[in-house]
Design a protein around this motif. Structure first.
Motif, mmCIF file in Angstrom:
data_model
loop_
_atom_site.group_PDB
_atom_site.id
_atom_site.type_symbol
_atom_site.label_atom_id
_atom_site.label_comp_id
_atom_site.label_asym_id
_atom_site.label_seq_id
_atom_site.Cartn_x
_atom_site.Cartn_y
_atom_site.Cartn_z
ATOM 1 N N PRO A 156 5.251 2.242 4.538
ATOM 2 C CA PRO A 156 5.399 3.793 4.507
ATOM 3 C C PRO A 156 4.802 4.454 3.385
ATOM 4 C CG PRO A 156 7.498 2.247 4.718
ATOM 5 C CD PRO A 156 6.222 1.377 4.462
ATOM 6 N N ARG A 157 4.576 4.055 2.347
ATOM 7 C CA ARG A 157 3.843 4.811 1.261
ATOM 8 C C ARG A 157 2.243 5.109 1.836
ATOM 9 N NH1 ARG A 157 3.657 1.762 -4.214
ATOM 10 N NH2 ARG A 157 2.504 3.666 -4.664
ATOM 11 N N ASN A 174 1.473 5.343 5.008
ATOM 12 C CA ASN A 174 1.467 6.184 6.091
ATOM 13 C C ASN A 174 1.558 7.597 5.548
ATOM 14 O OD1 ASN A 174 0.929 4.343 8.046
ATOM 15 N ND2 ASN A 174 3.245 4.133 8.282
ATOM 16 N N GLY A 175 2.686 7.799 4.572
ATOM 17 C CA GLY A 175 2.877 9.109 3.764
ATOM 18 C C GLY A 175 1.621 9.547 3.226
ATOM 19 N N LEU A 196 -0.989 10.509 6.044
ATOM 20 C CA LEU A 196 -0.562 11.868 6.660
ATOM 21 C C LEU A 196 -0.649 13.165 5.805
ATOM 22 C CD1 LEU A 196 1.153 13.013 9.119
ATOM 23 C CD2 LEU A 196 3.195 12.734 8.205
ATOM 24 N N GLN A 197 -0.584 12.957 4.504
ATOM 25 C CA GLN A 197 -0.796 13.895 3.676
ATOM 26 C C GLN A 197 -2.140 14.322 3.554
ATOM 27 O OE1 GLN A 197 0.243 13.081 -0.415
ATOM 28 N NE2 GLN A 197 -0.028 14.877 -1.398
#
Length: 387
Positions: A124-125, A127-128, A131-132
């Motif tokens: 999740p980190r 992917n975040g 995306l950023q």
């Protein structure tokens, strides 16, 4: 997958930009009214191609393309970890229900739990952050285009008073621009149509004896209006597709396949039936008259009464023994369809080596052209003239 698609789109964008930069329109003379207008357009084009757009391309590669490539490479690690987790999942599910585990089974279970925990915590980190990065690159992409528009606006404003139609009202200017673009598109379409008509123009060429027999067979069966000629070699890639050579004659049975696809026509190739691409078929126009039969060319036999073949090693080419004051020439143009044939121009003198092919068929003759090239031609394409 989305990042790969985005990267592909950016690379396509840069490719189109590079092709635009390769067009050196400022080096051509423009057909425009007045003396200042062509000079202004050339200066504008030069500024765009040599300074503004190259700077924009460099920023695109540095701020957009390179970060996307780096992000694509970073995705390899998580993707491999996910694949490894899926591989271990089957083994883990098999031993999970056991009350006691062996040493190897315990190692498998621990490996799976470690990978699963790592993915749950870190993916999740990742992917975040990814995306950023993408949102940041999209924002940069938007700002770059704003800067590009501002640079181009400043460039055009410096020449605004010197350009034609600058006095027009905006609505009138856009009306003129639209009509000019449509007129140019119409001219371009006319040029493309003329080129296409020229390329697809039927080429009338006398047929070989076997093709003449097929032409008669197909015409008697389907009518002359259904006869088409293969413009280029067809190699079948689907079920019921035919393999056809360039110049072969076929009869059209249906201008669509069973699914209604008009790009595949059902044809009769003289007994063989199947599909062929319609783009490679052109209507056949029969020549006004058939070639006359060739003279009877006699080649002497050797001392043993056997025919000698010019392709036999260490054999000498056999010359035609004909009337002493006559020369064999090509009566019609002939285009070779393979390495075993030779192309001839009408009136070209030839030396007949054998008035038959390897099977003794006298419809084909082995000749040597003035260029020294040897090959077969239809016998009825040859004639004799007095020397």
């Amino acid at each position: 997958h989305g990042i790969l698609v985005l990267l592909e789109n950016v690379e396509t964008y840069l490719l189109h930009l590079q092709r635009f930069l390769d067009c050196r329109t400022e080096e051509f003379d423009l057909d425009m009214d007045g003396e200042k207008s062509p000079i202004c357009y050339k200066e504008i084009t030069t500024a765009l191609r040599q300074w503004i757009l190259p700077t924009f391309e460099k920023r695109m590669r540095t701020l957009i393309h390179k970060p996307l490539c780096a992000l694509r490479d970073l995705l390899v690690g998580p993707r491999n970890l996910i694949r490894k987790r899926l591989d271990k999942l089957l083994d883990y599910e098999r031993i999970e229900s056991k009350s006691t585990l062996s040493y190897d089974e315990q190692a498998v279970a621990n490996t799976y739990r470690t990978i699963n925990t790592l993915l749950l915590n870190e993916l999740p980190r990742f992917n975040g952050l990814a995306l950023q990065m993408i949102w940041s690159m999209l924002g940069t992409f938007s700002c770059m285009h704003k800067d590009l528009a501002a640079d181009m606006e400043q460039l055009f404003q410096s020449f605004a008073q010197q350009l034609p139609h600058s006095h027009l009202h905006p609505s009138a200017f856009w009306e003129w621009a639209e009509s000019a673009v449509l007129e140019g598109a119409k001219k371009l379409q006319t040029v493309c149509q003329n080129v296409e008509d020229t390329l697809n123009a039927p080429v009338v060429q006398p047929l070989s004896p076997s093709s003449q027999r097929r032409l008669k067979q197909l015409t008697d069966k389907h009518g002359s209006g259904k006869i088409y000629q293969v413009a280029s070699t067809v190699v079948g890639s689907r079920d019921l597709d035919l393999n056809l050579g360039r110049g072969e004659l076929v009869a059209i049975l249906s201008e669509a396949d069973t699914r209604g696809d008009k790009r595949r026509w059902l044809v009769d190739a003289g007994g063989r039936r199947g599909y062929a691409p319609s783009s490679k078929l052109i209507r056949y126009h029969q020549a006004m008259e058939d070639p006359p039969p060739s003279p009877h060319l006699i080649v002497p036999l050797d001392v043993n009464g056997k025919r000698r073949h010019s392709y036999t090693p260490e054999s000498q080419p056999m010359r035609v023994v004909g009337q002493p004051y006559f020369q064999v020439i090509a009566a019609y143009d002939f285009t070779a369809r393979g390495n075993h044939e030779v192309s001839l121009r009408v009136g070209e003198p030839v030396c007949v080596l054998e008035p038959y092919d390897k099977r003794g068929n006298r419809e084909w003759s082995l000749v040597e052209a003035i260029s020294g090239q040897r090959g077969y031609v239809p016998s009825n394409y040859l004639s004799m003239k007095p020397v």
